[in-house]
Write a protein that holds these residues in place. Structure first.
Motif, PDB file in Angstrom:
ATOM      1  N   PRO A  63      35.138  26.809  38.134  1.00  0.00           N
ATOM      2  CA  PRO A  63      35.393  26.692  39.578  1.00  0.00           C
ATOM      3  C   PRO A  63      35.817  28.026  40.189  1.00  0.00           C
ATOM      4  O   PRO A  63      36.160  28.963  39.475  1.00  0.00           O
ATOM      5  N   TYR A  64      35.774  28.083  41.494  1.00  0.00           N
ATOM      6  CA  TYR A  64      36.203  29.264  42.250  1.00  0.00           C
ATOM      7  C   TYR A  64      35.449  30.521  41.854  1.00  0.00           C
ATOM      8  O   TYR A  64      36.028  31.611  41.768  1.00  0.00           O
ATOM      9  N   VAL A  67      30.331  31.849  34.140  1.00  0.00           N
ATOM     10  CA  VAL A  67      31.030  32.622  35.172  1.00  0.00           C
ATOM     11  C   VAL A  67      32.193  31.752  35.619  1.00  0.00           C
ATOM     12  O   VAL A  67      31.989  30.720  36.269  1.00  0.00           O
ATOM     13  N   GLY A  68      33.414  32.152  35.274  1.00  0.00           N
ATOM     14  CA  GLY A  68      34.543  31.256  35.438  1.00  0.00           C
ATOM     15  C   GLY A  68      35.321  31.436  36.715  1.00  0.00           C
ATOM     16  O   GLY A  68      34.841  31.988  37.712  1.00  0.00           O
ATOM     17  N   ASN A  69      36.581  30.974  36.679  1.00  0.00           N
ATOM     18  CA  ASN A  69      37.399  30.931  37.879  1.00  0.00           C
ATOM     19  C   ASN A  69      37.803  32.329  38.353  1.00  0.00           C
ATOM     20  O   ASN A  69      38.206  33.181  37.583  1.00  0.00           O
ATOM     21  N   PHE A  70      37.644  32.512  39.651  1.00  0.00           N
ATOM     22  CA  PHE A  70      37.978  33.773  40.316  1.00  0.00           C
ATOM     23  C   PHE A  70      37.234  34.958  39.698  1.00  0.00           C
ATOM     24  O   PHE A  70      37.790  36.048  39.535  1.00  0.00           O
ATOM     25  N   HIS A  99      37.408  34.683  33.551  1.00  0.00           N
ATOM     26  CA  HIS A  99      38.643  34.706  34.330  1.00  0.00           C
ATOM     27  C   HIS A  99      38.790  36.003  35.119  1.00  0.00           C
ATOM     28  O   HIS A  99      38.626  37.095  34.576  1.00  0.00           O
ATOM     29  N   LEU A 100      39.115  35.891  36.401  1.00  0.00           N
ATOM     30  CA  LEU A 100      39.738  36.979  37.168  1.00  0.00           C
ATOM     31  C   LEU A 100      39.033  38.316  37.001  1.00  0.00           C
ATOM     32  O   LEU A 100      39.650  39.339  36.699  1.00  0.00           O
ATOM     33  N   THR A 101      37.733  38.339  37.253  1.00  0.00           N
ATOM     34  CA  THR A 101      36.932  39.533  36.945  1.00  0.00           C
ATOM     35  C   THR A 101      36.012  39.874  38.099  1.00  0.00           C
ATOM     36  O   THR A 101      35.491  38.987  38.782  1.00  0.00           O
TER      37      THR A 101
END
Length: 477
Positions: free
Chosen positions: A340-341, A356-359, A375-377
């Protein structure tokens, strides 16, 4: 049911309204033939005053593309020729209409005047006049209109609707199955305003008849304009049979304001969602998913709530897109997992079974088969090899303030968390970067890259003493 567009669209340089022409053309309708050529004239010169916008009305988007493009796409499936009538200074509308013929209406004198500007393109077959701000008319309804006109004895066919709230639409006055008159709301009597059959403004007739009737239209009405609806009066006066094709209000809805644009957007989204589900796509909460007219979703795709698709997205089979993701101008290959996100920006290509994960944000980036960025990338202008794992907090520094630079990462690499890859830089296959590294130089295959400051020696007992000093200071206020 059909929605009618408001009058006032416009067309061709140097053209005042022509004087009434006495014609020797016989009044009986031209015998219809399915093989007759058909021409669509699209009136697209409206300034969109009620939109409160400098942008031409027909350039406002529906489902990610200008409303005129929707109408052109459907008309191209039905008509042999298309000509678009625009206003002065509407070069963007003319460019959108290409490669179709375009004429300019220099003076905005009404819808009949606008249609007359295109008479040189009418040809010898049937002519239908459509409106650029009625963008949702389907190809099938256009075919129905032509079929009605081509029935034996029918000289003029029009589109009509019965909207839930007729409002200021022009009314269609009938006797039995025949249409006898169109009356604009401003000119209608209370009895005529009570009629629920409304004019969509779309007419279809033989080209020669249409030319003659347009030349005979007068402007002796409340607005002082030449109304296309008055062609019906001319046809009836000639003893021609006029028939109406009734279509849905959602399909023929006129768009003249931001509020009407929003209602039309909702209607388009419902069509697109229904079409996607009919093709085998799972929309977990359909009303929360927003699609573009060109969104391509393969069967067995699963879309979770609150996902937005911008223009130019293709999603292959067995992909799952989780909530609050935004995709635009990208391709997602079979079996990939998004969100998500997550945000996929233009030029991105996510490989089969990649994650392709969150944020995580991708821009102009290719993520290889089975690669993961969970994550966060941020990955911009990057090529990431198959089976590579990109750790949390990784950033490709692709922009120096003037130019964009590429980052290349080979297959099977492991990018440690919080790595900063300063482009242009190339990392080979099987590379490992230590967490927290700033990578500014190329890294060869199977190498481990360290790009961080060495940790100082540990200070035994310092943390305990530090906390004690803080607590003492707090107690003293």
């Amino acid at each position: 049911m059909v929605s009618c567009s408001s009058p006032g669209l416009t067309g061709l340089p140097g053209g005042g309204y022509p004087q009434k022409v006495m014609s020797t053309i016989p009044s009986s309708p031209t015998p219809p033939s399915p093989s007759r050529p058909a021409t669509a004239v699209i009136l697209a010169a409206g300034r969109g005053t009620r939109m409160r916008s400098e942008r031409p009305k027909v350039m406002h988007p529906l489902a990610g593309r200008p409303m005129l493009r929707h109408l052109l796409d459907n008309a191209e499936q039905v008509f042999d020729h298309i000509v678009v009538v625009v206003g002065p200074g509407m070069e963007d509308v003319a460019a959108l209409a290409a490669p179709h013929a375009v004429v300019v209406q220099a003076d905005r004198l009404g819808t009949a005047h606008a249609a007359l500007q295109a008479q040189a393109y009418f040809g010898t077959g049937d002519v239908a006049v459509l409106y650029g701000d009625n963008p949702l008319i389907t190809a099938q309804t256009m075919r129905d209109l032509l079929a009605c006109r081509r029935q034996p004895g029918v000289g003029l066919a029009l589109l009509a609707m019965r909207p839930a709230h007729p409002g200021r639409y022009g009314r269609v006055v009938t006797q039995g199955d025949n249409v006898v008159r169109i009356v604009e709301w401003a000119d209608a009597t209370p009895q005529e305003r009570a009629i629920d059959l409304c004019n969509a403004g779309v007419l279809c007739a033989d080209a020669q008849d249409f030319r003659r009737w347009l030349n005979e239209v007068r402007n002796d009405n409340a607005q002082g304009e030449y109304y296309l609806g008055d062609v019906v009066t001319q046809a009836v006066a000639d003893g021609v049979c006029v028939r109406a094709v009734v279509a849905s209000e959602d399909e023929l809805r006129g768009i003249n304001s931001r509020a009407e644009l929003a209602v039309a957007e909702a209607s388009v989204q419902q069509r697109l969602r229904h079409g996607a589900m009919e093709r085998g796509v799972t929309l977990v909460a359909p009303d929360t998913v927003f699609l573009c007219a060109d969104t391509v979703l393969a069967p067995d795709v699963v879309i979770h709530p609150h996902v937005v698709f911008g223009p130019g997205v293709t999603v292959e089979r067995d992909v799952e897109v989780r909530s609050f993701s935004h995709l635009e101008g990208c391709t997602v290959r079979q079996g990939a997992l998004i969100g998500p996100y997550a945000r996929l920006r233009p030029g991105s290509d996510v490989g089969a079974r990649a994650h392709v994960g969150n944020f995580v944000e991708l821009k102009a980036t290719t993520l290889g088969e089975g690669a993961k960025a969970n994550h966060l990338t941020y990955l911009g202008n990057a090529q990431v090899g198959a089976r590579t794992n990109v750790g949390a907090g990784t950033i490709t520094c692709n922009y120096d303030g003037v130019f964009k630079h590429a980052t290349v990462i080979g297959e099977g690499s492991f990018i440690g968390s919080d790595s900063i890859l300063v482009a242009p830089v190339t990392l080979g296959a099987g590379v490992i970067t230590a967490a927290g590294s700033v990578i500014t130089k190329d890294v060869p295959d199977d190498a481990m890259a360290f790009g961080r400051v060495r940790q100082q020696d540990n200070r035994a007992g310092y943390a305990k003493a530090f906390r004690k000093r803080l607590m003492t200071a707090k107690e003293r206020g």
